[in-house]
Design a protein around this motif. Structure first.
Motif, PDB file in Angstrom:
ATOM      1  N   VAL A 148       0.834  -1.204   0.000  1.00  0.00           N
ATOM      2  CA  VAL A 148       0.000   0.000   0.000  1.00  0.00           C
ATOM      3  C   VAL A 148       0.867   1.252   0.000  1.00  0.00           C
ATOM      4  O   VAL A 148       0.515   2.279  -0.604  1.00  0.00           O
ATOM      5  CB  VAL A 148      -0.946  -0.012   1.216  1.00  0.00           C
ATOM      6  CG1 VAL A 148      -1.711   1.308   1.308  1.00  0.00           C
ATOM      7  CG2 VAL A 148      -1.909  -1.179   1.128  1.00  0.00           C
ATOM      8  N   THR A 149       2.003   1.188   0.656  1.00  0.00           N
ATOM      9  CA  THR A 149       2.890   2.358   0.736  1.00  0.00           C
ATOM     10  C   THR A 149       3.701   2.581  -0.534  1.00  0.00           C
ATOM     11  O   THR A 149       4.370   3.596  -0.675  1.00  0.00           O
ATOM     12  CB  THR A 149       3.863   2.197   1.909  1.00  0.00           C
ATOM     13  OG1 THR A 149       4.649   1.005   1.722  1.00  0.00           O
ATOM     14  CG2 THR A 149       3.108   2.103   3.215  1.00  0.00           C
ATOM     15  N   GLY A 150       3.641   1.633  -1.466  1.00  0.00           N
ATOM     16  CA  GLY A 150       4.418   1.763  -2.692  1.00  0.00           C
ATOM     17  C   GLY A 150       5.804   1.164  -2.608  1.00  0.00           C
ATOM     18  O   GLY A 150       6.555   1.203  -3.587  1.00  0.00           O
ATOM     19  N   ASP A 151       6.156   0.604  -1.452  1.00  0.00           N
ATOM     20  CA  ASP A 151       7.446  -0.065  -1.316  1.00  0.00           C
ATOM     21  C   ASP A 151       7.365  -1.467  -1.920  1.00  0.00           C
ATOM     22  O   ASP A 151       6.289  -2.073  -2.008  1.00  0.00           O
ATOM     23  CB  ASP A 151       7.837  -0.173   0.158  1.00  0.00           C
ATOM     24  CG  ASP A 151       8.030   1.200   0.793  1.00  0.00           C
ATOM     25  OD1 ASP A 151       8.559   2.083   0.106  1.00  0.00           O
ATOM     26  OD2 ASP A 151       7.636   1.369   1.966  1.00  0.00           O
ATOM     27  N   ILE A 152       8.520  -1.989  -2.324  1.00  0.00           N
ATOM     28  CA  ILE A 152       8.602  -3.341  -2.880  1.00  0.00           C
ATOM     29  C   ILE A 152       9.441  -4.194  -1.946  1.00  0.00           C
ATOM     30  O   ILE A 152      10.557  -3.802  -1.570  1.00  0.00           O
ATOM     31  CB  ILE A 152       9.223  -3.332  -4.288  1.00  0.00           C
ATOM     32  CG1 ILE A 152       8.430  -2.411  -5.219  1.00  0.00           C
ATOM     33  CG2 ILE A 152       9.262  -4.740  -4.865  1.00  0.00           C
ATOM     34  CD1 ILE A 152       9.044  -2.278  -6.596  1.00  0.00           C
ATOM     35  N   SER A 153       8.899  -5.326  -1.567  1.00  0.00           N
ATOM     36  CA  SER A 153       9.630  -6.252  -0.697  1.00  0.00           C
ATOM     37  C   SER A 153      10.008  -7.503  -1.474  1.00  0.00           C
ATOM     38  O   SER A 153       9.368  -7.860  -2.474  1.00  0.00           O
ATOM     39  CB  SER A 153       8.787  -6.620   0.522  1.00  0.00           C
ATOM     40  OG  SER A 153       7.596  -7.260   0.125  1.00  0.00           O
TER      41      SER A 153
END
Length: 278
Positions: A191-196
């Motif tokens: 949701v935050t736009g980060d990629i894990s």
């Protein structure tokens, strides 16, 4: 002696006396005082005349100055708009040049350029809208890239536009390959736009800076498209897999022009996946 001769004689005597006094310097101070008074008077009348002239001409001058000021402001605004337009043209030219270089260095794929014309307004979804659609032979599932790396894939299509799901979207999952560690993994959006990065075996050594590329597994994307680099690794003993955070190769906040890989056809392997146990 008659009266006329007497008058003439008196006049000559008076004139002669005045000349004698003038030549003797007796009129110098009086002349200077008279001249000073005359100059002061002239200065006073001149200043009052100039004041009156300014009073009657000032309104016209103010109107003229305001008109000129408005013209200059309009010219400045026009020049600023031209500068912005030229800067945008330069930026677009640089982007297109980079995309051309990318397409030439990857000749195995065919590409179609598209401009980003919108972003999904929802804070929980990560999509962009491009100005290419079914009229341009764009199909659902086609990968979308820039010269930096993978952007996402086409999720929905209409005649003249398409929606692209970014790899930062919470519903996005991409099978990847860690080039330095020589192992497979999966990236997930958020949701935050980060990629894990997840699904990394515990016995694999992963280091910061490891390059992440698409693996091609699953048939959703072609292989060897850059995703980003590993930033930090998190290992927990009670979990089967390691996790990591990623620095994406693409700056998703500055997407303007993208490339669609038109000769790639995704493979739907869903029917081949085992059903979940009841």
């Amino acid at each position: 002696m008659n009266s006329r001769s007497l008058q003439t004689t008196i006049i000559f005597l008076v004139v002669g006396g005045i000349l004698a006094l003038a030549l003797g310097g007796f009129f110098g101070s009086a002349s200077r005082q008279f001249g000073s008074v005359l100059i002061d008077t002239q200065t006073w009348f001149s200043s009052r005349f100039l004041g009156l002239q300014d009073f009657f001409t000032a309104p016209r001058d103010i109107v003229s100055l305001r008109t000129r000021n408005a013209e200059l402001e309009a010219q400045v605004s026009q020049l600023q708009a031209q500068v912005i337009e030229l800067q945008q043209t330069v930026n677009e030219t640089e982007i297109l040049a980079a995309l051309v270089d990318f397409s030439r260095s990857n000749p195995e794929s065919t590409y179609k350029a598209a401009a980003v014309i919108g972003f999904d307004p929802s804070p929980f979804l990560h999509y962009i809208i491009i100005n290419r659609g079914s009229n341009d032979d764009i199909r659902r599932g086609m990968p979308v890239v820039t010269n930096q790396g993978l952007v996402g894939r086409v999720d929905a299509v209409i005649a003249d536009a398409a929606r692209v799901q970014l790899i930062t979207d919470p519903a996005s999952a991409v099978n990847v390959y860690l080039k330095n560690a020589e192992t497979s993994a999966v990236t997930f959006g958020s949701v935050t736009g980060d990629i894990s990065l997840d699904m990394i075996s515990q016995n694999i050594t992963v280091e910061s800076g490891d390059l992440i590329l698409t693996s091609g597994l699953g048939g959703g994307y072609p292989s060897d498209l850059p995703i980003g680099q590993v930033v930090t690794i998190r290992t927990l003993e009670f979990k089967l897999f390691q996790q990591a955070t990623i620095q994406p190769a693409v700056d998703f906040s500055r997407l303007e022009i993208v490339l669609i890989i038109t000769n790639f056809r995704p493979v739907d392997i869903t029917p081949l996946e085992p059903l979940p146990s009841p």
